[in-house]
Design a protein around this motif. Structure first.
Motif, PDB file in Angstrom:
ATOM      1  N   UNK A  97      -4.814 -14.595  10.171  1.00  0.00           N
ATOM      2  CA  UNK A  97      -2.754 -14.377  10.098  1.00  0.00           C
ATOM      3  C   UNK A  97      -2.192 -15.102   8.733  1.00  0.00           C
ATOM      4  N   UNK A  98      -3.090 -15.143   7.792  1.00  0.00           N
ATOM      5  CA  UNK A  98      -2.374 -15.787   6.200  1.00  0.00           C
ATOM      6  C   UNK A  98      -2.054 -14.130   5.902  1.00  0.00           C
ATOM      7  N   UNK A  99      -3.219 -13.356   5.574  1.00  0.00           N
ATOM      8  CA  UNK A  99      -2.895 -11.783   5.657  1.00  0.00           C
ATOM      9  C   UNK A  99      -1.616 -11.347   6.501  1.00  0.00           C
ATOM     10  N   UNK A 100      -1.599 -11.606   6.986  1.00  0.00           N
ATOM     11  CA  UNK A 100      -0.044 -10.480   8.400  1.00  0.00           C
ATOM     12  C   UNK A 100       0.331 -11.119   7.775  1.00  0.00           C
ATOM     13  N   UNK A 101       0.909 -11.953   7.474  1.00  0.00           N
ATOM     14  CA  UNK A 101       2.312 -12.717   6.569  1.00  0.00           C
ATOM     15  C   UNK A 101       2.294 -12.290   5.324  1.00  0.00           C
ATOM     16  N   UNK A 102       1.899 -13.186   4.496  1.00  0.00           N
ATOM     17  CA  UNK A 102       2.008 -12.918   2.799  1.00  0.00           C
ATOM     18  C   UNK A 102       1.751 -11.289   2.746  1.00  0.00           C
ATOM     19  N   UNK A 103       0.853 -10.101   3.530  1.00  0.00           N
ATOM     20  CA  UNK A 103       1.407  -8.886   2.959  1.00  0.00           C
ATOM     21  C   UNK A 103       2.074  -8.021   3.222  1.00  0.00           C
ATOM     22  N   UNK A 104       2.854  -8.150   4.462  1.00  0.00           N
ATOM     23  CA  UNK A 104       4.253  -6.947   4.485  1.00  0.00           C
ATOM     24  C   UNK A 104       5.432  -7.952   3.792  1.00  0.00           C
ATOM     25  N   UNK A 105       5.035  -8.928   3.355  1.00  0.00           N
ATOM     26  CA  UNK A 105       6.301  -9.672   2.290  1.00  0.00           C
ATOM     27  C   UNK A 105       6.101  -9.115   1.613  1.00  0.00           C
ATOM     28  N   UNK A 106       4.897  -9.177   0.833  1.00  0.00           N
ATOM     29  CA  UNK A 106       5.368  -9.106  -0.350  1.00  0.00           C
ATOM     30  C   UNK A 106       5.817  -7.336  -0.499  1.00  0.00           C
ATOM     31  N   UNK A 107       5.079  -6.182  -0.027  1.00  0.00           N
ATOM     32  CA  UNK A 107       4.864  -5.088   0.161  1.00  0.00           C
ATOM     33  C   UNK A 107       6.159  -4.622   0.585  1.00  0.00           C
ATOM     34  N   UNK A 108       7.085  -5.372   0.764  1.00  0.00           N
ATOM     35  CA  UNK A 108       8.119  -4.796   1.527  1.00  0.00           C
ATOM     36  C   UNK A 108       9.142  -5.013  -0.192  1.00  0.00           C
ATOM     37  N   UNK A 109       8.934  -5.959  -0.695  1.00  0.00           N
ATOM     38  CA  UNK A 109       9.321  -6.567  -1.747  1.00  0.00           C
ATOM     39  C   UNK A 109       8.727  -5.413  -2.795  1.00  0.00           C
ATOM     40  N   UNK A 110       7.972  -5.151  -3.532  1.00  0.00           N
ATOM     41  CA  UNK A 110       7.462  -4.588  -4.137  1.00  0.00           C
ATOM     42  C   UNK A 110       8.432  -3.071  -3.783  1.00  0.00           C
ATOM     43  N   UNK A 111       7.638  -2.257  -2.527  1.00  0.00           N
ATOM     44  CA  UNK A 111       8.486  -1.313  -2.443  1.00  0.00           C
ATOM     45  C   UNK A 111      10.270  -1.250  -2.693  1.00  0.00           C
ATOM     46  N   UNK A 112      10.712  -2.212  -2.239  1.00  0.00           N
ATOM     47  CA  UNK A 112      12.618  -2.747  -3.244  1.00  0.00           C
ATOM     48  C   UNK A 112      12.314  -2.141  -4.258  1.00  0.00           C
ATOM     49  N   UNK A 113      11.455  -2.802  -4.907  1.00  0.00           N
ATOM     50  CA  UNK A 113      12.157  -2.752  -6.413  1.00  0.00           C
ATOM     51  C   UNK A 113      11.406  -0.953  -6.614  1.00  0.00           C
ATOM     52  N   UNK A 114      10.721  -0.620  -6.346  1.00  0.00           N
ATOM     53  CA  UNK A 114      10.278   1.192  -6.487  1.00  0.00           C
ATOM     54  C   UNK A 114      11.423   1.452  -6.243  1.00  0.00           C
ATOM     55  N   UNK A 115      11.756   1.446  -5.274  1.00  0.00           N
ATOM     56  CA  UNK A 115      12.994   2.327  -4.676  1.00  0.00           C
ATOM     57  C   UNK A 115      14.432   1.801  -5.381  1.00  0.00           C
ATOM     58  N   UNK A 116      14.952   0.745  -6.069  1.00  0.00           N
ATOM     59  CA  UNK A 116      16.089   0.414  -7.088  1.00  0.00           C
ATOM     60  C   UNK A 116      16.047   1.434  -8.350  1.00  0.00           C
ATOM     61  N   UNK A 117      14.273   1.606  -8.361  1.00  0.00           N
ATOM     62  CA  UNK A 117      14.157   1.536  -9.968  1.00  0.00           C
ATOM     63  C   UNK A 117      14.321   3.179 -10.138  1.00  0.00           C
ATOM     64  N   UNK A 118      14.605   3.677  -8.913  1.00  0.00           N
ATOM     65  CA  UNK A 118      14.359   5.489  -8.885  1.00  0.00           C
ATOM     66  C   UNK A 118      16.222   5.869  -8.029  1.00  0.00           C
TER      67      UNK A 118
END
Ligand SMILES: Cc1cc2nc3c(=O)[nH]c(=O)nc-3n(C[C@H](O)[C@H](O)[C@H](O)COP(=O)(O)OP(=O)(O)OC[C@H]3O[C@@H](n4cnc5c(N)ncnc54)[C@H](O)[C@@H]3O)c2cc1C
Length: 340
Positions: A299-320
């Motif tokens: 349950x914990x990884x199901x919450x934590x992983x997508x939430x954090x990865x969406x943010x990382x990908x958003x930053x990568x998108x912004x950097x581009x």
């Protein structure tokens, strides 16, 4: 292209790597004999190319969960007819639980009816967001419905049944969009109508009333596989962000020299390391105390992983910059299918 990669993956023994048994011991000869902990770094690599690599290795959802379900709960005839061709990658499959009319996060609400009629069951219901159903290689649905809608035990009303795609009364109505796009990761999500669909009674998976428990058992491994792959996606995003940061100059210096961008990258690095450890811990628990024992961590990884990865990908998108919004992914399987 995918077919060539599948052949090569089989040749190299990179096939059905996800297949570990319920208690984490090497499976009964279906996979490569890995544990969840051993599979995790490999699944992470496939997450770097999520539309291609999992399929090429026969490790793609929803087939993985369906194969595990059939291995665990299917009888010998069901394994022969459906599990074997899934294991060899000849066919694909779908899991049909969610319904538009009821809150399907609570599976006790499911309204699809599975009615016994002599030596057959008759299925009536409407499902949507059924991953893989748009794929013409998807030959079988595992359908969840109610065999005992008035039963006093709400978690014993449901059953699972195998429905071949070509059964009269099965209608794959339309492709569902995800945020306005067609998502071809899994061959496309569909709305599917079951209208008086008649299948042999032998197609029931497990016993009548066992559907809810089977659904619960199916979800754990599927969730951790998604998280393993998401970490690979995050790693790829950070890699692209770093490349961009050193190659792009804004306001007189490389993006890499801007404090904000440095923070994005540092935060992403720290977060990925944390997430990976939590996912590996969960995989280890699944191996050592079983999926049930790892319930809280899943349950914990199901919450934590997508939430954090969406943010990382958003930053990568912004950097581009604007280029980050381009849709550059190509969907190898869908291109082929559109032509059919
Ligand atoms: C891309 C995609 C692919 C999918 N693939 C499949 C598939 O292959 N097969 C399949 O059967 N389904 C699939 N689904 C459907 C998915 O499993 C369901 O959407 C999910 O189970 C939620 O059900 P629901 O949509 O009916 O939402 P609802 O049950 O109506 O829930 C609405 C919201 O309420 C929240 N909620 C519910 N209970 C509580 C509570 N007690 N406290 C607080 N909040 C609560 C839910 O978390 C959700 O956010 C897919 C969905 C998507 C988007």
């Amino acid at each position: 292209m995918v077919e060539e990669l599948k052949a090569e993956a089989k040749r190299q023994g990179l096939w059905n790597l996800f297949f570990v048994d319920q208690h984490g011991l090497p499976d009964a000869g279906y996979g490569a004999g890995l544990t969840n902990l051993q599979y995790a770094p490999l699944a992470e690599i496939t997450g770097r190319s999520p539309h291609l690599a999992p399929t090429a290795l026969n490790c793609a959802a929803p087939d993985t969960g369906n194969m595990e379900l059939l291995a665990q709960f299917g009888d010998e005839a069901q394994k022969k007819q459906w599990l074997e061709p899934l294991l060899t990658g000849e066919i694909r499959s779908a899991f049909a639980m969610t319904e538009p009319e009821v809150a399907s996060s609570d599976a006790t609400n499911i309204e699809t009816r599975i009615r016994r009629d002599g030596d057959a069951y008759v299925i009536d219901g409407r499902k949507w967001y059924i991953s893989g159903a748009m794929n013409p290689d998807c030959k079988v649905f595992i359908v969840m419905g109610k065999t005992d809608p008035d039963g006093t035990d709400l978690r014993r009303q449901q059953s699972m049944i195998l429905v071949p795609r070509d059964t009269p009364g099965v209608e794959v109505r339309r492709a569902m969009k995800v945020y306005g796009y067609e998502d071809h990761y899994h061959g496309g999500h569909a709305e599917v109508l079951f209208d008086g669909v008649r299948v042999p009674a032998a197609n029931l998976v497990g016993e009548e009333g066992g559907g809810f428990a089977i659904a619960q058992a199916r979800l754990g491994p599927g969730r951790i596989h998604h998280c393993m792959r998401l970490i690979g996606m995050a790693e790829r995003a950070v890699e692209l962000m770093c490349r961009r940061a050193v190659s792009r100059t804004a306001f007189g210096k490389a993006l890499a020299q801007q404090g904000v961008v440095q923070n994005w990258i540092a935060d992403a690095r720290v977060t990925i390391e944390q997430l990976r450890l939590l996912v590996l811990k969960t995989a280890w628990l699944m191996d050592t105390v079983g999926n049930r024992g790892a319930h809280t961590e899943i349950q914990a990884i199901k919450i934590a992983t997508p939430r954090a990865v969406v943010d990382i990908i958003d930053k990568a998108v912004q950097a581009h910059g604007a280029g980050g919004c381009r849709r550059t992914s190509r969907w190898p399987s869908c291109g082929r299918r559109r032509g059919r």
